[in-house]
Design a protein around this motif. Sequence first.
Motif: not given
Length: 228
Positions: A176-180, A182-183, A188-190, A193
């Motif tokens: 999964r990506s950072n955005a995924a 986070a969800g 939060s994406e921050r 990170e």
Amino acid sequence: MARPQPPLRVVFAEDNYLVRAGTAALFAEVDEVELVRLAWDPDELFAAVEELRPDAVLTDIRMPPTYTTEGIVAAKRIRSEYPGTGVVVLSQYVEADYAYELLADGVAGLGYLLKERVAQVEELVRALQEVCRGGSALDPKVVEGLLASRSAQAASPLKGLTDREREVLEQMAAGRSNAAIAGQLYLSERAVEKHISSLFQKLNLPPEGDVNRRVTAVLAFLKATAPA
């Protein structure tokens, strides 16, 4: 207006006729995938990859002639000889040792999913897209199996991670990506990170680029949770 992306050209290898036909029918309903060849054994699979150079391969683990790890052997060979082709391997059961065998030499462009995901076409397409980008995709149930063996690893490099950092690393291992992430974790994406940066430091990963460090972190996860 952005031009639509062309569908992924996929070769599917499976010795069971009903599974081949059923999966082909499912792919026919989605625009993101073009099934360019069906194969029933490793020889047909290699011939198809050599001829068509697909974007991705979807293959069962157990195929003729021994019905053991033909899919894993095929995946490694394809990634070595045709690095532009991503490979997702399908397994009937959670077999953490097979997942480790597949990914121990590098996770880029490889995925390991349970066959039950085939019916969840969106998840399957996402996994194929991820390996085509050079990422990885691990079935959440396989990740859980790997995590379950971690308690026996007294010297595990994961021991210093917080529970949240382990959760983030588990999501990374699933491709999964950072955005995924986070969800999935309601962050939060921050925040994601920050957790990733922290676990990179705790795993002593050099600053050689975020993509490479993500792959190395996932590999460290797999090595630490591999069966004894």
